[in-house]
Motif scaffolding. Sequence first.
Motif, PDB file in Angstrom:
ATOM      1  N   UNK A  94       0.854  -1.186   0.000  1.00  0.00           N
ATOM      2  CA  UNK A  94       0.000   0.000   0.000  1.00  0.00           C
ATOM      3  C   UNK A  94       0.888   1.233   0.000  1.00  0.00           C
ATOM      4  N   UNK A  95       0.717   2.075  -1.002  1.00  0.00           N
ATOM      5  CA  UNK A  95       1.489   3.312  -1.113  1.00  0.00           C
ATOM      6  C   UNK A  95       0.519   4.487  -1.097  1.00  0.00           C
ATOM      7  N   UNK A  96       0.688   5.368  -0.120  1.00  0.00           N
ATOM      8  CA  UNK A  96      -0.166   6.549  -0.002  1.00  0.00           C
ATOM      9  C   UNK A  96       0.689   7.787  -0.231  1.00  0.00           C
ATOM     10  N   UNK A  97       0.472   8.452  -1.364  1.00  0.00           N
ATOM     11  CA  UNK A  97       1.165   9.702  -1.672  1.00  0.00           C
ATOM     12  C   UNK A  97       0.370  10.856  -1.064  1.00  0.00           C
ATOM     13  N   UNK A  98       0.727  11.206   0.153  1.00  0.00           N
ATOM     14  CA  UNK A  98       0.009  12.247   0.883  1.00  0.00           C
ATOM     15  C   UNK A  98       0.792  13.544   1.014  1.00  0.00           C
ATOM     16  N   UNK A  99       2.118  13.475   1.070  1.00  0.00           N
ATOM     17  CA  UNK A  99       2.932  14.674   1.292  1.00  0.00           C
ATOM     18  C   UNK A  99       2.673  15.707   0.209  1.00  0.00           C
ATOM     19  N   UNK A 100       2.534  16.963   0.619  1.00  0.00           N
ATOM     20  CA  UNK A 100       2.255  18.034  -0.344  1.00  0.00           C
ATOM     21  C   UNK A 100       2.521  19.384   0.294  1.00  0.00           C
ATOM     22  N   UNK A 101       2.789  20.359  -0.559  1.00  0.00           N
ATOM     23  CA  UNK A 101       2.711  21.755  -0.149  1.00  0.00           C
ATOM     24  C   UNK A 101       1.241  22.119  -0.208  1.00  0.00           C
ATOM     25  N   UNK A 102       0.674  22.533   0.924  1.00  0.00           N
ATOM     26  CA  UNK A 102      -0.772  22.570   1.071  1.00  0.00           C
ATOM     27  C   UNK A 102      -1.487  23.822   0.642  1.00  0.00           C
ATOM     28  N   UNK A 103      -0.788  24.790   0.093  1.00  0.00           N
ATOM     29  CA  UNK A 103      -1.453  26.011  -0.367  1.00  0.00           C
ATOM     30  C   UNK A 103      -0.550  26.687  -1.376  1.00  0.00           C
ATOM     31  N   UNK A 104      -1.017  27.800  -1.922  1.00  0.00           N
ATOM     32  CA  UNK A 104      -0.187  28.559  -2.861  1.00  0.00           C
ATOM     33  C   UNK A 104      -0.565  30.030  -2.777  1.00  0.00           C
ATOM     34  N   UNK A 105       0.360  30.920  -3.144  1.00  0.00           N
ATOM     35  CA  UNK A 105       0.051  32.351  -3.130  1.00  0.00           C
ATOM     36  C   UNK A 105      -0.967  32.702  -4.214  1.00  0.00           C
ATOM     37  N   UNK A 106      -1.584  33.862  -4.050  1.00  0.00           N
ATOM     38  CA  UNK A 106      -2.493  34.349  -5.085  1.00  0.00           C
ATOM     39  C   UNK A 106      -1.719  34.659  -6.360  1.00  0.00           C
ATOM     40  N   UNK A 107      -2.439  34.688  -7.476  1.00  0.00           N
ATOM     41  CA  UNK A 107      -1.811  34.837  -8.782  1.00  0.00           C
ATOM     42  C   UNK A 107      -0.908  36.064  -8.866  1.00  0.00           C
ATOM     43  N   UNK A 108      -1.344  37.183  -8.323  1.00  0.00           N
ATOM     44  CA  UNK A 108      -0.587  38.428  -8.461  1.00  0.00           C
ATOM     45  C   UNK A 108       0.777  38.384  -7.785  1.00  0.00           C
ATOM     46  N   UNK A 109       0.935  37.507  -6.820  1.00  0.00           N
ATOM     47  CA  UNK A 109       2.200  37.458  -6.078  1.00  0.00           C
ATOM     48  C   UNK A 109       2.910  36.112  -6.210  1.00  0.00           C
ATOM     49  N   UNK A 110       2.354  35.212  -7.015  1.00  0.00           N
ATOM     50  CA  UNK A 110       2.954  33.901  -7.200  1.00  0.00           C
ATOM     51  C   UNK A 110       4.278  34.022  -7.952  1.00  0.00           C
ATOM     52  N   UNK A 111       5.347  33.522  -7.353  1.00  0.00           N
ATOM     53  CA  UNK A 111       6.668  33.583  -7.972  1.00  0.00           C
ATOM     54  C   UNK A 111       6.982  32.268  -8.679  1.00  0.00           C
ATOM     55  N   UNK A 112       7.900  32.338  -9.643  1.00  0.00           N
ATOM     56  CA  UNK A 112       8.238  31.156 -10.420  1.00  0.00           C
ATOM     57  C   UNK A 112       8.782  30.033  -9.540  1.00  0.00           C
ATOM     58  N   UNK A 113       9.632  30.369  -8.577  1.00  0.00           N
ATOM     59  CA  UNK A 113      10.210  29.312  -7.751  1.00  0.00           C
ATOM     60  C   UNK A 113       9.151  28.673  -6.857  1.00  0.00           C
TER      61      UNK A 113
END
Length: 258
Positions: A94-113
């Motif tokens: 059983x493999x559960x891929x749960x790890x994640x970055x759980x949010x993101x910035x809004x479009x206007x401030x989202x950086x490439x990195x």
Amino acid sequence: MSGPLEGKNALVTGASRGIGRAIAERLAADGATVAVGYATRVDAAEEVVRAITADGGRAFALPSRLGFHGDADALWAAYDRLIPEHSARPGVDILVNNAAIGSSPELDVLAEDEFDALFAVNVRAPLLIVQRARKRLHDGGRVINVSSGTARLAMPGIMAYGATKGALDTLTLNLAQLLGPRGITVNSLAPGIVDTDTNAGWLREDPGAQAWAGSLAALGRVGRPDDISGIAAFLASDDARWVTGRVIDATGGALLGV
């Protein structure tokens, strides 16, 4: 009486807290030997292991920092080294891929990195983890990708995060087709708003947040980690042997009337 997962080996990434912890604890309660994946908080992962073993289960902490080239290889190298100490059965069921970055910035401030990091952890890592897992996965195994209701709901404030989960659902569909001949099922599990420490900053501190978040769900409340872990346990079990390539909505019926 042995549990439905007795004799199985499970690996849960991002299992040191929140939904991942609840899934790890439930799979262990059902009899599996669980590798508790963690990125940096070994103390938190070891606390999960202690909780599982105190209840009679079997578990061990597994270093699994994701988001860099070679992360999948490092994860499996650690797993291969540690699993013989905890289970007589090689490989993984059983493999559960749960790890994640759980949010993101809004479009206007989202950086490439920031965008690149989101896709590296949330999409690239699960894909390569499964790629490297193929020789280790037993026939009849289970892959569960923890997705999100944001993959189907318009939420512009976190659209980059939602995009990663949409991509993960596409991977689920294709991996299910690819691995199906071996009896391996691959499904996405898509929670909505869940009361975890990740959401504590806004969900628990704002008096109106719980009521607002609960109002989005047809079932009228915010989700709990055990709501999600119960579904994961079903998908991991033999009862789910005829379910594959699906996105299982676990939002409590979020925005059904929209």
